[in-house]
Design a protein around this motif. Structure first.
Motif, PDB file in Angstrom:
ATOM      1  N   UNK A 112      -1.640  -2.103  -6.655  1.00 14.75           N
ATOM      2  CA  UNK A 112      -3.023  -2.512  -6.879  1.00 14.75           C
ATOM      3  C   UNK A 112      -3.482  -3.224  -5.613  1.00 14.75           C
ATOM      4  N   UNK A 113      -4.329  -2.542  -4.836  1.00 15.57           N
ATOM      5  CA  UNK A 113      -4.898  -3.080  -3.603  1.00 15.57           C
ATOM      6  C   UNK A 113      -3.832  -3.562  -2.614  1.00 15.57           C
ATOM      7  N   UNK A 114      -2.628  -3.028  -2.712  1.00 16.40           N
ATOM      8  CA  UNK A 114      -1.539  -3.433  -1.832  1.00 16.40           C
ATOM      9  C   UNK A 114      -0.998  -4.820  -2.135  1.00 16.40           C
ATOM     10  N   UNK A 115      -1.535  -5.477  -3.167  1.00 11.98           N
ATOM     11  CA  UNK A 115      -1.139  -6.848  -3.491  1.00 11.98           C
ATOM     12  C   UNK A 115       0.062  -6.908  -4.429  1.00 11.98           C
ATOM     13  N   UNK A 159       4.221  -1.846  -9.329  1.00 10.09           N
ATOM     14  CA  UNK A 159       5.120  -1.799 -10.483  1.00 10.09           C
ATOM     15  C   UNK A 159       6.591  -1.970 -10.107  1.00 10.09           C
ATOM     16  N   UNK A 160       7.102  -1.309  -9.041  1.00  7.44           N
ATOM     17  CA  UNK A 160       8.526  -1.520  -8.740  1.00  7.44           C
ATOM     18  C   UNK A 160       8.895  -2.989  -8.512  1.00  7.44           C
ATOM     19  N   UNK A 161       8.075  -3.728  -7.793  1.00 15.07           N
ATOM     20  CA  UNK A 161       8.385  -5.136  -7.576  1.00 15.07           C
ATOM     21  C   UNK A 161       8.129  -5.965  -8.829  1.00 15.07           C
ATOM     22  N   UNK A 162       7.152  -5.589  -9.628  1.00 13.22           N
ATOM     23  CA  UNK A 162       6.930  -6.293 -10.896  1.00 13.22           C
ATOM     24  C   UNK A 162       8.170  -6.191 -11.782  1.00 13.22           C
ATOM     25  N   UNK A 163       8.769  -5.013 -11.822  1.00 16.87           N
ATOM     26  CA  UNK A 163       9.997  -4.833 -12.606  1.00 16.87           C
ATOM     27  C   UNK A 163      11.130  -5.686 -12.035  1.00 16.87           C
ATOM     28  N   UNK A 164      11.217  -5.727 -10.713  1.00 17.75           N
ATOM     29  CA  UNK A 164      12.242  -6.569 -10.079  1.00 17.75           C
ATOM     30  C   UNK A 164      12.022  -8.037 -10.428  1.00 17.75           C
ATOM     31  N   UNK A 179       0.810  -1.227   0.000  1.00 18.83           N
ATOM     32  CA  UNK A 179       0.000   0.000   0.000  1.00 18.83           C
ATOM     33  C   UNK A 179       0.837   1.268   0.000  1.00 18.83           C
ATOM     34  N   UNK A 180       1.986   1.240   0.647  1.00 25.56           N
ATOM     35  CA  UNK A 180       2.845   2.422   0.701  1.00 25.56           C
ATOM     36  C   UNK A 180       3.766   2.572  -0.491  1.00 25.56           C
ATOM     37  N   UNK A 181       3.719   1.631  -1.414  1.00 28.37           N
ATOM     38  CA  UNK A 181       4.583   1.667  -2.585  1.00 28.37           C
ATOM     39  C   UNK A 181       3.806   2.284  -3.749  1.00 28.37           C
ATOM     40  N   UNK A 182       4.428   3.197  -4.489  1.00 20.05           N
ATOM     41  CA  UNK A 182       3.721   3.814  -5.626  1.00 20.05           C
ATOM     42  C   UNK A 182       3.267   2.773  -6.655  1.00 20.05           C
TER      43      UNK A 182
END
Length: 173
Positions: A103-106, A109-114, A97-100
């Protein structure tokens, strides 16, 4: 079938190690809050993500498509794994939730890229020797590991269903 079990098992274990290293690096905790479902040191969302990626057509696992497919497969699995755990057990293993761009905190984008980068590294560097190792695993070891995993999954699911608490997996309430 044994091949897919070991792919799932290995990447779930590697994901647990990655989670612990990331938590230690970002929070300095020696024993971070458990983000895995199972009592064994496994994070199934990683195993499911790599299994999903490896079942895609070979053309999607080559060149520049690989990080894109890896990001998509991991993000898809991360979202639905989180949703399933929340609906079945009433727990949230992570919260973005605190990451730009979340989607619903689930998922975010930053972790998807990682995940895209990690997927490419896994397929290019880890997968070839892992496949050679899996080919040499005796069936009896596979059966034993599968029985232990199944018992752990059943016990962990029951514990989560009763307590609705991720910390219960670490012996807390």
């Amino acid at each position: 079938m044994a091949y897919w079990f070991w792919i799932f098992f290995f990447y779930s274990w590697a994901g647990c190690l990655l989670e612990r290293a990331y938590a230690h690096r970002t929070s300095g905790e020696a024993h971070p809050v458990r983000r895995c479902m199972l009592l064994l040191p496994l994070c199934p969302v990683y195993g499911l993500s790599m299994t999903a990626l490896l079942t895609l057509p070979p053309s999607m696992r080559q060149g520049l498509w690989l990080p894109v497919a890896g990001a998509a497969a991991a993000t898809f699995m991360e979202y639905f794994y989180h949703l399933l755990c929340q609906r079945l057990f009433g727990v949230r293993f992570w919260d973005y939730s605190g990451v730009p761009c979340n989607v619903e905190g689930r998922v975010c984008i930053p972790f998807s890229l990682a995940w895209g980068g990690l997927s490419a590294l896994a397929v290019w560097i880890i997968q070839p020797p892992l496949e050679a190792l899996i080919a040499r695993v005796p069936p009896a070891l596979t059966l034993t590991a599968l029985l232990i995993f199944t018992a752990d999954a059943v016990c962990s699911a029951r514990l989560l269903a009763v307590t609705h608490s991720v910390s219960a997996l670490r012996g807390g309430a």
